[in-house]
Design an enzyme around this catalytic site. Structure first.
Site, PDB file in Angstrom:
ATOM      1  N   TYR A  50       0.931  -1.458   0.278  1.00 35.53           N
ATOM      2  CA  TYR A  50      -0.282   0.034   0.010  1.00 35.53           C
ATOM      3  C   TYR A  50       0.930   1.218   0.019  1.00 35.53           C
ATOM      4  O   TYR A  50      -0.072   2.306  -0.015  1.00 35.53           O
ATOM      5  CB  TYR A  50      -0.878   0.007   1.186  1.00 35.53           C
ATOM      6  CG  TYR A  50      -1.781  -1.121   1.113  1.00 35.53           C
ATOM      7  CD1 TYR A  50      -1.559  -1.928   0.509  1.00 35.53           C
ATOM      8  CD2 TYR A  50      -2.971  -1.425   2.486  1.00 35.53           C
ATOM      9  CE1 TYR A  50      -2.905  -3.452   0.236  1.00 35.53           C
ATOM     10  CE2 TYR A  50      -3.687  -2.896   2.583  1.00 35.53           C
ATOM     11  CZ  TYR A  50      -3.671  -3.345   1.639  1.00 35.53           C
ATOM     12  OH  TYR A  50      -4.550  -4.187   1.916  1.00 35.53           O
ATOM     13  N   LEU A 190     -17.759  -3.335   0.906  1.00 30.05           N
ATOM     14  CA  LEU A 190     -18.907  -2.619   0.660  1.00 30.05           C
ATOM     15  C   LEU A 190     -19.308  -3.028  -0.535  1.00 30.05           C
ATOM     16  O   LEU A 190     -20.047  -2.318  -1.282  1.00 30.05           O
ATOM     17  CB  LEU A 190     -19.015  -0.933   0.752  1.00 30.05           C
ATOM     18  CG  LEU A 190     -18.259  -0.704   2.575  1.00 30.05           C
ATOM     19  CD1 LEU A 190     -17.935   0.926   2.800  1.00 30.05           C
ATOM     20  CD2 LEU A 190     -20.186  -0.824   3.227  1.00 30.05           C
ATOM     21  N   ILE A 228     -13.026  -4.529   7.712  1.00 31.48           N
ATOM     22  CA  ILE A 228     -11.816  -3.437   7.313  1.00 31.48           C
ATOM     23  C   ILE A 228     -12.710  -2.293   6.522  1.00 31.48           C
ATOM     24  O   ILE A 228     -11.506  -2.180   5.439  1.00 31.48           O
ATOM     25  CB  ILE A 228     -10.788  -4.104   7.217  1.00 31.48           C
ATOM     26  CG1 ILE A 228     -10.504  -5.506   6.149  1.00 31.48           C
ATOM     27  CG2 ILE A 228     -10.254  -4.506   9.051  1.00 31.48           C
ATOM     28  CD1 ILE A 228      -9.693  -5.637   5.357  1.00 31.48           C
ATOM     29  N   SER A 231     -12.325   4.553   4.192  1.00 26.99           N
ATOM     30  CA  SER A 231     -12.880   6.192   4.316  1.00 26.99           C
ATOM     31  C   SER A 231     -11.701   6.678   4.887  1.00 26.99           C
ATOM     32  O   SER A 231     -10.902   6.583   5.784  1.00 26.99           O
ATOM     33  CB  SER A 231     -14.794   6.386   5.217  1.00 26.99           C
ATOM     34  OG  SER A 231     -14.696   7.267   4.682  1.00 26.99           O
ATOM     35  N   ASN A 240     -19.410   4.168   9.432  1.00 29.65           N
ATOM     36  CA  ASN A 240     -19.025   3.133   9.505  1.00 29.65           C
ATOM     37  C   ASN A 240     -18.690   2.211  10.637  1.00 29.65           C
ATOM     38  O   ASN A 240     -18.881   0.941  10.560  1.00 29.65           O
ATOM     39  CB  ASN A 240     -17.360   2.849   8.804  1.00 29.65           C
ATOM     40  CG  ASN A 240     -17.814   2.788   6.957  1.00 29.65           C
ATOM     41  OD1 ASN A 240     -19.078   2.995   6.740  1.00 29.65           O
ATOM     42  ND2 ASN A 240     -16.728   3.360   6.426  1.00 29.65           N
TER      43      ASN A 240
HETATM   44  P1  NAD Z   1     -13.869  -0.775   1.052  1.00 26.28           P
HETATM   45  O1  NAD Z   1     -15.389  -1.856   0.850  1.00 26.28           O
HETATM   46  O2  NAD Z   1     -13.866  -0.611   1.943  1.00 26.28           O
HETATM   47  O3  NAD Z   1     -14.728   0.403   0.079  1.00 26.28           O
HETATM   48  C1  NAD Z   1     -14.489   1.646  -0.045  1.00 26.28           C
HETATM   49  C2  NAD Z   1     -14.853   2.516  -0.851  1.00 26.28           C
HETATM   50  O4  NAD Z   1     -16.107   3.291  -0.268  1.00 26.28           O
HETATM   51  C3  NAD Z   1     -14.254   3.873  -0.843  1.00 26.28           C
HETATM   52  O5  NAD Z   1     -14.659   4.841  -2.043  1.00 26.28           O
HETATM   53  C4  NAD Z   1     -15.129   4.806   0.522  1.00 26.28           C
HETATM   54  O6  NAD Z   1     -15.328   6.314   0.382  1.00 26.28           O
HETATM   55  C5  NAD Z   1     -16.159   4.655  -0.356  1.00 26.28           C
HETATM   56  N1  NAD Z   1     -16.597   4.718   1.439  1.00 26.28           N
HETATM   57  C6  NAD Z   1     -16.418   3.625   2.331  1.00 26.28           C
HETATM   58  N2  NAD Z   1     -17.539   4.191   3.595  1.00 26.28           N
HETATM   59  C7  NAD Z   1     -18.237   4.631   3.004  1.00 26.28           C
HETATM   60  C8  NAD Z   1     -20.082   4.615   3.280  1.00 26.28           C
HETATM   61  N3  NAD Z   1     -20.243   4.797   4.745  1.00 26.28           N
HETATM   62  N4  NAD Z   1     -20.820   5.223   2.517  1.00 26.28           N
HETATM   63  C9  NAD Z   1     -20.026   5.191   0.810  1.00 26.28           C
HETATM   64  N5  NAD Z   1     -19.104   4.918   1.007  1.00 26.28           N
HETATM   65  C10 NAD Z   1     -17.970   4.839   1.385  1.00 26.28           C
HETATM   66  O7  NAD Z   1     -13.167  -1.228  -0.186  1.00 26.28           O
HETATM   67  P2  NAD Z   1     -11.805  -2.213   0.692  1.00 26.28           P
HETATM   68  O8  NAD Z   1     -10.638  -0.431   0.878  1.00 26.28           O
HETATM   69  O9  NAD Z   1     -11.062  -2.129  -1.476  1.00 26.28           O
HETATM   70  O10 NAD Z   1     -11.447  -2.633   1.162  1.00 26.28           O
HETATM   71  C11 NAD Z   1     -11.666  -2.305   2.503  1.00 26.28           C
HETATM   72  C12 NAD Z   1     -10.163  -2.703   3.283  1.00 26.28           C
HETATM   73  O11 NAD Z   1      -9.440  -4.313   2.727  1.00 26.28           O
HETATM   74  C13 NAD Z   1      -8.559  -2.073   2.650  1.00 26.28           C
HETATM   75  O12 NAD Z   1      -8.120  -0.501   1.782  1.00 26.28           O
HETATM   76  C14 NAD Z   1      -7.975  -2.955   2.458  1.00 26.28           C
HETATM   77  O13 NAD Z   1      -6.477  -2.876   3.875  1.00 26.28           O
HETATM   78  C15 NAD Z   1      -8.059  -4.259   3.189  1.00 26.28           C
HETATM   79  N6  NAD Z   1      -7.906  -4.907   1.321  1.00 26.28           N
HETATM   80  C16 NAD Z   1      -7.075  -5.750   1.433  1.00 26.28           C
HETATM   81  C17 NAD Z   1      -7.062  -6.644   0.018  1.00 26.28           C
HETATM   82  C18 NAD Z   1      -6.076  -8.375  -0.027  1.00 26.28           C
HETATM   83  O14 NAD Z   1      -6.101  -8.564  -1.037  1.00 26.28           O
HETATM   84  N7  NAD Z   1      -6.050  -8.809   1.419  1.00 26.28           N
HETATM   85  C19 NAD Z   1      -7.393  -6.307  -1.133  1.00 26.28           C
HETATM   86  C20 NAD Z   1      -8.264  -5.659  -1.137  1.00 26.28           C
HETATM   87  C21 NAD Z   1      -8.163  -4.717   0.008  1.00 26.28           C
END
Ligand code: NAD
Length: 273
Positions: A50, A190, A228, A231, A240
């Site tokens: 990241y 989400l 996890i 935002s 959240n």
């Molecule tokens: P997420 O599902 O948390 O969504 C993030 C998106 O949703 C952002 O655009 C954010 O602005 C929006 N959002 C957040 N809260 C909101 C709300 N209350 N209402 C409307 N929109 C909202 O997606 P993510 O970041 O892809 O996944 C979460 C975490 O998982 C990552 O940050 C990372 O730490 C982890 N992750 C891990 C892997 C892996 O391969 N292990 C892959 C992807 C993500």
């Protein structure tokens, strides 16, 4: 109300809800992490790839919280797999974070084409023995990878972080985790907003006076998984976290189950390299 904690198979525990740091810009990571910790978050999910571990560590220190109150996750990237490389990668993550240990370190992807995850796992076992990592786990592992890992090393991961959201509910893998004593943790919880307008989500949101995102996060909590969401806005972080004062009914949980389409947002772990 603070997030509940889930018990890990090594005797430690993890907050059920935390902050995801993927795509959080390095120059705003420290302030995002500090804000989240000020609001009551106690789990910060990062990874070497990241590119924001320096900010992750700075934000933790800026919060002023005692170190043992914050659960820090990092992950070993694909190019660093293998015994020696992984040991070096763990040291490099700790140096960037400015920490002497992390609560959890995951193998980020199994990358079966490289076939190095067994040696990578043995290195994490060693780093745990050396006190650099408290608990060790995996991410994006499918059934064959989990079974081989445990069969060859006898060490069961505490957690598997996998893509999980209403359109990809992963019932089979969750059941395997339950049988093996592994906590499931949801990434992209989400689901890029694809289910925000779905009837079961809208109906539960209207009944509970919550947003679609909160309904979906509450659904994760009631599945018994760790989650996890990411935002960077104070309003989003606050929203959240605010899912521990409501409950979906069994009928609402059943309606959510109908949204499963087996569709991924991210790569396929069987082929991703
Ligand atoms: P997420 O599902 O948390 O969504 C993030 C998106 O949703 C952002 O655009 C954010 O602005 C929006 N959002 C957040 N809260 C909101 C709300 N209350 N209402 C409307 N929109 C909202 O997606 P993510 O970041 O892809 O996944 C979460 C975490 O998982 C990552 O940050 C990372 O730490 C982890 N992750 C891990 C892997 C892996 O391969 N292990 C892959 C992807 C993500």
């Amino acid at each position: 109300m603070p997030p509940a904690r889930l018990r890990l198979n090594d005797g430690h525990s993890i907050p059920q809800l935390g902050l995801g740091l993927w795509q959080v810009p390095e120059d705003s990571t420290a302030s995002t992490v500090k804000t989240a910790l000020d609001l009551g978050y106690r789990l910060v999910d990062g990874a070497a790839i990241y590119g924001n571990e320096v900010g992750q560590g700075e934000g933790i220190r800026a919060s002023g919280l005692p170190r043992d109150e914050v659960f820090v996750t990092t992950k070993v990237w694909n190019s660093e797999q293998g015994y020696d490389r992984t040991l070096r990668a763990v040291d490099a993550s700790l140096a960037r974070l400015g920490l002497t240990h992390v609560e959890l370190c995951l193998i980020h992807w199994p990358t079966p084409g490289r076939d190095r995850y067994l040696d990578t796992w043995r290195a994490l076992i060693r780093a745990r023995e050396d006190g650099k990592i408290r608990s060790i786990g995996v991410s994006n592992f499918m059934a064959p990878h989990l079974e081989r890992l445990v069969g060859e090393t006898g060490v069961v991961p505490v957690l598997n972080q996998i893509e999980l959201n209403p359109r990809l509910q992963q019932a089979e893998l969750r059941a395997l985790h339950d049988r093996m004593g592994i906590v499931t943790q949801s990434w992209t919880p989400l689901g890029q907003g694809a289910s925000f307008g779905a009837a079961p989500v809208r109906a539960a949101a209207a009944r509970m006076g919550k947003s679609p995102a909160q309904v979906i996060l509450r659904w994760h909590v009631q599945l018994g998984v760790s989650v996890i969401p990411r935002s960077t806005r104070v309003a989003g972080l606050t929203e959240n976290l605010d899912v521990f004062d409501v409950c979906l009914t069994p009928e609402e949980m059943a309606a959510m189950a109908t949204l499963d389409e087996g569709v991924r947002c991210g790569p396929d772990p069987m082929t991703f390299a």
